[in-house]
Scaffold this motif. Structure first.
Motif, PDB file in Angstrom:
ATOM      1  N   GLU A 149       0.847  -1.183   0.000  1.00 52.59           N
ATOM      2  CA  GLU A 149       0.000   0.000   0.000  1.00 52.59           C
ATOM      3  C   GLU A 149       0.887   1.240   0.000  1.00 52.59           C
ATOM      4  OE1 GLU A 149      -3.275   2.110   2.933  1.00 52.59           O
ATOM      5  OE2 GLU A 149      -2.947  -0.054   3.083  1.00 52.59           O
ATOM      6  N   LYS A 150       0.528   2.240  -0.780  1.00 55.33           N
ATOM      7  CA  LYS A 150       1.334   3.455  -0.892  1.00 55.33           C
ATOM      8  C   LYS A 150       1.047   4.411   0.258  1.00 55.33           C
ATOM      9  CE  LYS A 150       2.032   3.371  -5.823  1.00 55.33           C
ATOM     10  NZ  LYS A 150       2.255   4.125  -7.011  1.00 55.33           N
ATOM     11  N   ILE A 151       2.100   5.136   0.636  1.00 52.92           N
ATOM     12  CA  ILE A 151       1.946   6.211   1.613  1.00 52.92           C
ATOM     13  C   ILE A 151       2.618   7.464   1.049  1.00 52.92           C
ATOM     14  CG2 ILE A 151       1.853   4.663   3.603  1.00 52.92           C
ATOM     15  CD1 ILE A 151       4.743   5.681   4.307  1.00 52.92           C
ATOM     16  N   THR A 152       2.214   8.595   1.590  1.00 59.55           N
ATOM     17  CA  THR A 152       2.855   9.864   1.251  1.00 59.55           C
ATOM     18  C   THR A 152       3.671  10.331   2.445  1.00 59.55           C
ATOM     19  OG1 THR A 152       1.103  10.509  -0.279  1.00 59.55           O
ATOM     20  CG2 THR A 152       2.442  12.281   0.635  1.00 59.55           C
ATOM     21  N   VAL A 153       4.932  10.638   2.175  1.00 61.46           N
ATOM     22  CA  VAL A 153       5.821  11.177   3.193  1.00 61.46           C
ATOM     23  C   VAL A 153       6.162  12.604   2.780  1.00 61.46           C
ATOM     24  CG1 VAL A 153       8.069  11.008   4.324  1.00 61.46           C
ATOM     25  CG2 VAL A 153       6.793   8.911   3.756  1.00 61.46           C
ATOM     26  N   ALA A 154       5.782  13.566   3.613  1.00 65.79           N
ATOM     27  CA  ALA A 154       6.129  14.963   3.373  1.00 65.79           C
ATOM     28  C   ALA A 154       7.404  15.269   4.148  1.00 65.79           C
ATOM     29  CB  ALA A 154       5.001  15.880   3.837  1.00 65.79           C
ATOM     30  N   SER A 155       8.223  16.130   3.581  1.00 69.04           N
ATOM     31  CA  SER A 155       9.480  16.468   4.241  1.00 69.04           C
ATOM     32  C   SER A 155       9.782  17.945   4.053  1.00 69.04           C
ATOM     33  CB  SER A 155      10.623  15.632   3.663  1.00 69.04           C
ATOM     34  OG  SER A 155      10.890  16.016   2.334  1.00 69.04           O
ATOM     35  N   PHE A 156      10.640  18.446   4.924  1.00 66.60           N
ATOM     36  CA  PHE A 156      11.179  19.793   4.717  1.00 66.60           C
ATOM     37  C   PHE A 156      12.550  19.874   5.355  1.00 66.60           C
ATOM     38  CE2 PHE A 156       8.774  20.304   8.670  1.00 66.60           C
ATOM     39  CZ  PHE A 156       9.609  21.064   9.467  1.00 66.60           C
ATOM     40  N   SER A 157      13.335  20.781   4.806  1.00 66.52           N
ATOM     41  CA  SER A 157      14.682  21.017   5.304  1.00 66.52           C
ATOM     42  C   SER A 157      14.698  22.295   6.124  1.00 66.52           C
ATOM     43  CB  SER A 157      15.664  21.150   4.131  1.00 66.52           C
ATOM     44  OG  SER A 157      16.937  21.552   4.592  1.00 66.52           O
ATOM     45  N   GLY A 158      15.317  22.221   7.276  1.00 68.75           N
ATOM     46  CA  GLY A 158      15.449  23.385   8.144  1.00 68.75           C
ATOM     47  C   GLY A 158      16.658  24.236   7.806  1.00 68.75           C
ATOM     48  N   SER A 159      17.085  24.163   6.559  1.00 68.08           N
ATOM     49  CA  SER A 159      18.177  25.011   6.084  1.00 68.08           C
ATOM     50  C   SER A 159      17.751  25.653   4.777  1.00 68.08           C
ATOM     51  CB  SER A 159      19.440  24.180   5.859  1.00 68.08           C
ATOM     52  OG  SER A 159      20.451  24.978   5.277  1.00 68.08           O
ATOM     53  N   LEU A 160      17.902  26.951   4.688  1.00 66.00           N
ATOM     54  CA  LEU A 160      17.528  27.672   3.469  1.00 66.00           C
ATOM     55  C   LEU A 160      18.728  27.902   2.549  1.00 66.00           C
ATOM     56  CD1 LEU A 160      15.139  30.359   5.019  1.00 66.00           C
ATOM     57  CD2 LEU A 160      14.591  28.067   4.169  1.00 66.00           C
ATOM     58  N   ARG A 161      19.895  27.479   2.993  1.00 66.26           N
ATOM     59  CA  ARG A 161      21.125  27.683   2.224  1.00 66.26           C
ATOM     60  C   ARG A 161      21.053  26.926   0.899  1.00 66.26           C
ATOM     61  NH1 ARG A 161      26.152  25.251   1.963  1.00 66.26           N
ATOM     62  NH2 ARG A 161      25.504  23.558   3.321  1.00 66.26           N
ATOM     63  N   LYS A 162      21.462  27.582  -0.179  1.00 61.82           N
ATOM     64  CA  LYS A 162      21.410  26.997  -1.518  1.00 61.82           C
ATOM     65  C   LYS A 162      22.130  25.642  -1.573  1.00 61.82           C
ATOM     66  CE  LYS A 162      22.345  28.095  -6.347  1.00 61.82           C
ATOM     67  NZ  LYS A 162      22.925  29.062  -7.276  1.00 61.82           N
ATOM     68  N   GLY A 163      23.292  25.538  -0.940  1.00 57.95           N
ATOM     69  CA  GLY A 163      24.054  24.300  -0.957  1.00 57.95           C
ATOM     70  C   GLY A 163      23.860  23.456   0.287  1.00 57.95           C
ATOM     71  N   SER A 164      22.681  23.510   0.878  1.00 58.09           N
ATOM     72  CA  SER A 164      22.401  22.806   2.130  1.00 58.09           C
ATOM     73  C   SER A 164      22.566  21.296   1.985  1.00 58.09           C
ATOM     74  CB  SER A 164      20.972  23.104   2.578  1.00 58.09           C
ATOM     75  OG  SER A 164      20.542  22.186   3.556  1.00 58.09           O
ATOM     76  N   TYR A 165      23.338  20.717   2.886  1.00 57.32           N
ATOM     77  CA  TYR A 165      23.515  19.261   2.883  1.00 57.32           C
ATOM     78  C   TYR A 165      22.251  18.558   3.352  1.00 57.32           C
ATOM     79  CZ  TYR A 165      28.354  20.533   2.246  1.00 57.32           C
ATOM     80  OH  TYR A 165      29.506  21.078   1.749  1.00 57.32           O
TER      81      TYR A 165
END
Length: 187
Positions: A4-20
């Protein structure tokens, strides 16, 4: 039998262009199995949290952010470690999403915290996120952890991990989050 499929939402707490941390999320998206719809949410347009603004009406970027979190079955939050804790950008996004408490899309949401950091791989930031999860009533996945040390030495110029074991660790995390999500759904 197809999973069964799930949706995983994510976000990065870094706005830096080259954020690791953003690189890590893009890599997770790239290697996610077909039964996980992995979405990265851009939080760069979310303003600083202000209760007066929230009461007058949430800004459009906040509404979109909260809608996407609400539609997701689970979350992955990636954050750098700043001054032994998580970034202000991470905190700001969580503050907006957590209010009002009775309708927060974070409530009872399975979540995995990941970090690409310095020598300790963001472990202190992730520890503090676990504390925030108590108040927001998120359900963090405790194991396996995905903490990557020395970000500058962990990714190539295209955002791909240099260490081949990172893919294995990412896939273990995704499998565990998938299983955790269904375990919580049965509650």
């Amino acid at each position: 039998m197809e999973k069964e499929k799930i949706t995983v939402a994510s976000f990065s707490g870094s706005l830096r262009k080259g954020s690791y941390n953003t690189m890590l999320l893009k890599y997770i998206q790239k290697v996610s199995p077909p039964y996980i719809n992995f979405e990265i949410i851009d939080i760069s347009q979310i303003p600083l949290y202000n209760e007066d603004v929230r009461i007058q009406g949430e800004p459009s970027p906040v509404k979109i952010f909260k809608e996407k979190l609400g539609l997701a079955d689970a979350l992955i939050i990636a954050t750098p470690e700043y001054n032994y804790s998580f970034s202000g950008v991470t905190k700001n996004a969580i503050d907006w999403a957590s209010r009002p408490l009775d309708t927060s899309p974070l409530n009872e949401k399975p979540v995995a915290f990941v970090s690409v950091g310095g020598r300790f791989g963001g472990s202190r930031a992730v520890y503090h996120l676990h504390q925030v999860a108590i108040f927001t009533n998120m359900y963090p996945l405790n194991k396996p952890e995905l903490l990557i040390s020395n970000g500058a030495e962990s990714f190539d110029e295209n955002g791909n991990p240099i260490d081949s074991k990172i893919e294995e660790r990412v896939l273990k995390l995704l499998d565990a989050l998938y299983e955790w999500t269904f375990r919580l759904k049965k509650k």
